[in-house]
Motif scaffolding. Structure first.
Motif, PDB file in Angstrom:
ATOM      1  N   ARG A   1      30.969 -15.771  26.138  1.00  0.00           N
ATOM      2  CA  ARG A   1      31.785 -16.630  26.992  1.00  0.00           C
ATOM      3  C   ARG A   1      32.421 -15.875  28.148  1.00  0.00           C
ATOM      4  O   ARG A   1      32.922 -16.494  29.100  1.00  0.00           O
ATOM      5  CB  ARG A   1      32.873 -17.313  26.162  1.00  0.00           C
ATOM      6  N   GLU A   2      32.418 -14.545  28.114  1.00  0.00           N
ATOM      7  CA  GLU A   2      32.971 -13.739  29.207  1.00  0.00           C
ATOM      8  C   GLU A   2      31.933 -13.384  30.253  1.00  0.00           C
ATOM      9  O   GLU A   2      32.254 -12.686  31.224  1.00  0.00           O
ATOM     10  CB  GLU A   2      33.580 -12.449  28.633  1.00  0.00           C
ATOM     11  N   GLU A   3      30.693 -13.831  30.077  1.00  0.00           N
ATOM     12  CA  GLU A   3      29.647 -13.499  31.043  1.00  0.00           C
ATOM     13  C   GLU A   3      29.869 -14.252  32.352  1.00  0.00           C
ATOM     14  O   GLU A   3      30.524 -15.302  32.398  1.00  0.00           O
ATOM     15  CB  GLU A   3      28.274 -13.852  30.466  1.00  0.00           C
ATOM     16  N   ASP A   4      29.265 -13.688  33.439  1.00  0.00           N
ATOM     17  CA  ASP A   4      29.465 -14.271  34.767  1.00  0.00           C
ATOM     18  C   ASP A   4      28.841 -15.657  34.890  1.00  0.00           C
ATOM     19  O   ASP A   4      29.387 -16.524  35.580  1.00  0.00           O
ATOM     20  CB  ASP A   4      28.855 -13.339  35.828  1.00  0.00           C
ATOM     21  N   TYR A   5      27.704 -15.877  34.225  1.00  0.00           N
ATOM     22  CA  TYR A   5      27.059 -17.184  34.366  1.00  0.00           C
ATOM     23  C   TYR A   5      27.883 -18.282  33.711  1.00  0.00           C
ATOM     24  O   TYR A   5      27.791 -19.451  34.090  1.00  0.00           O
ATOM     25  CB  TYR A   5      25.631 -17.144  33.819  1.00  0.00           C
TER      26      TYR A   5
ATOM     27  N   LEU B   1      31.229 -18.313  33.785  1.00  0.00           N
ATOM     28  CA  LEU B   1      32.241 -18.582  34.811  1.00  0.00           C
ATOM     29  C   LEU B   1      31.651 -19.420  35.939  1.00  0.00           C
ATOM     30  O   LEU B   1      32.310 -20.345  36.447  1.00  0.00           O
ATOM     31  CB  LEU B   1      32.786 -17.265  35.352  1.00  0.00           C
ATOM     32  N   ALA B   2      30.413 -19.121  36.334  1.00  0.00           N
ATOM     33  CA  ALA B   2      29.773 -19.901  37.390  1.00  0.00           C
ATOM     34  C   ALA B   2      29.592 -21.353  36.960  1.00  0.00           C
ATOM     35  O   ALA B   2      29.814 -22.280  37.756  1.00  0.00           O
ATOM     36  CB  ALA B   2      28.423 -19.276  37.743  1.00  0.00           C
TER      37      ALA B   2
ATOM     38  N   GLN C   1      31.451 -22.967  34.820  1.00  0.00           N
ATOM     39  CA  GLN C   1      32.772 -23.595  34.810  1.00  0.00           C
ATOM     40  C   GLN C   1      33.220 -23.977  36.223  1.00  0.00           C
ATOM     41  O   GLN C   1      33.792 -25.044  36.442  1.00  0.00           O
ATOM     42  CB  GLN C   1      33.785 -22.643  34.171  1.00  0.00           C
TER      43      GLN C   1
ATOM     44  N   HIS D   1      23.686 -23.325  27.943  1.00  0.00           N
ATOM     45  CA  HIS D   1      23.741 -21.951  28.458  1.00  0.00           C
ATOM     46  C   HIS D   1      23.980 -20.897  27.381  1.00  0.00           C
ATOM     47  O   HIS D   1      23.400 -19.813  27.454  1.00  0.00           O
ATOM     48  CB  HIS D   1      24.831 -21.841  29.537  1.00  0.00           C
TER      49      HIS D   1
END
Length: 390
Positions: A279-283, A285-286, A288, A301
């Motif tokens: 859940r801390e990966e960049d994708y 965040l993208a 969200q 995802h």
């Protein structure tokens, strides 16, 4: 030119295949390019194919599950056919030669005498009665999947003869036919149960790992409580509360749901631990920032990123459910007649005296052992194939 290793082999094999042969180096480069450009599914297949025991287990399980689709056709007798003249008849041996002459597949007829001291039936082969087996023949009538009425069987005894390859039980029913019929229940209950467990484990574990907080704390405490309870007594308690007035089909689904409700905890913890890291990966965040909701992020995802591990885990969990149903039915708290499973068949061998006199009643243990081992070996192979770069 030195032959190249098969696709999916460790990369050092390509480097050491032909270090001084330019043609070998060029071919190795092409193979390396093919490996690096292969999809994840293809890489998993190459890795899985190298695990010969897992491949053999997959073939065996495929044969078992294909068998349950046509069990009426494969079974020599109907599920409830009784042969009262051959109660507790021992297994018959299929022979090809009679007195040195080739006859084809046949069994000898049998004569029965009653021991007046022990009241035990004693059977002996009548070598003058040769009963040739028939193939793709007409025998007991049945309804294929309760839809098509027919009487075609793969193999049948001779006209007016008997064929009990694995013996008969206390009611004169053919053990082999009942094992084949029982496979349909024992094998499907694991698939249905793992579907319930899979759904609960992914949903609850996914939400706990993605959101964390109070919900995660509550879920972890519930999992710890469930895992601290002994499995078999808990199965027995839940199975015992089901009313005896329920139909066998409702009992089947009840046992399935019980097995699924008690098996989701391990899968939920695995999903939670994975999602806590992903859940801390960049994708994420993208996704969200683009307005995706939690269910879409988890389902589209995060879960696909380790679906191969979940499949391997589910494969290893199925044997536990099959054993759970077998244990409950053996103890008389699981499925009930007229539904037949391998556990119900083993209830015939609960007495030591019965096992001593009629050991062939333990034959239903053989497919249980084979299926459990096959699922475990298949799970090992899938677990190794889930990480082809290892």
């Amino acid at each position: 030119m030195t032959p190249l290793p098969p696709p999916g082999a460790p990369l050092e094999h390509y480097v050491s295949a032909a270090p001084f042969d330019p043609m070998s180096v060029e071919a190795a480069s092409a193979e390396l390019k093919r490996v690096y450009q292969a999809s994840q599914l293809r890489l998993m297949w190459w890795k899985f194919r190298q695990h010969r025991l897992a491949v053999a287990s997959a073939v065996l399980l495929a044969a078992f599950y294909l068998m349950i689709l046509i069990c009426e056709f494969l079974a020599p007798y109907n599920l409830h056919t009784r042969n009262m003249d051959f109660i507790y008849s021992p297994p018959q041996r299929v022979r090809l030669f009679h007195e040195g002459q080739f006859v084809g597949p046949f069994v000898y007829g049998r004569t029965m005498t009653l021991d007046m001291e022990t009241l035990k039936r004693e059977y002996a082969d009548d070598r003058t009665d040769i009963q040739r087996l028939r193939f793709f023949c007409r025998g007991d009538a049945y309804k294929f999947w309760d839809v098509i009425a027919t009487d075609i069987h793969l193999v049948c005894p001779a006209e007016g003869g008997e064929m009990f390859l694995l013996g008969t039980d206390r009611l004169g029913r053919d053990v082999l036919s009942r094992i084949i019929y029982g496979a349909r229940i024992s094998l499907t209950i694991g698939l249905v149960g793992i579907s319930v467990s899979f759904l609960l484990g992914i949903v609850i574990g996914g939400l706990a790992g993605y959101h964390g907080g109070v919900f995660d704390l509550i879920v972890q405490r519930i999992i710890e409580v469930i895992q601290s309870l002994p499995s078999i007594p808990l199965w027995m308690a839940l199975a015992a509360i089901m009313p005896v007035t329920w139909s066998p089909l409702v009992i089947y689904f009840g046992i399935t749901i019980i097995l699924g409700l008690l098996d989701w905890t391990g899968l939920a913890r695995a999903v939670r631990s994975k999602l806590l890291a992903l859940r801390e990966e960049d994708y994420v965040l993208a996704a969200q920032l683009m307005g995706a909701n939690s269910s879409r992020i988890i389902g589209r995802h995060l879960i696909p990123g380790f679906m191969s591990h979940l499949i391997a885990t589910a494969t290893i969990s199925i044997p536990g459910m099959i054993l759970g149903e077998t244990a409950l039915s053996f103890l008389g708290l699981g499925l009930r007649p007229p539904i037949t499973s391998w556990g119900i068949l083993l209830t015939e061998a609960r007495s030591v005296s019965v096992i001593a006199f009629y050991p062939w009643l333990l034959f239903p243990m053989v497919p249980v052992i084979l299926v459990i081992l096959a699922f475990n070996f298949l799970g090992d192979g899938l677990r190794d194939a889930a990480d082809p770069y290892r």
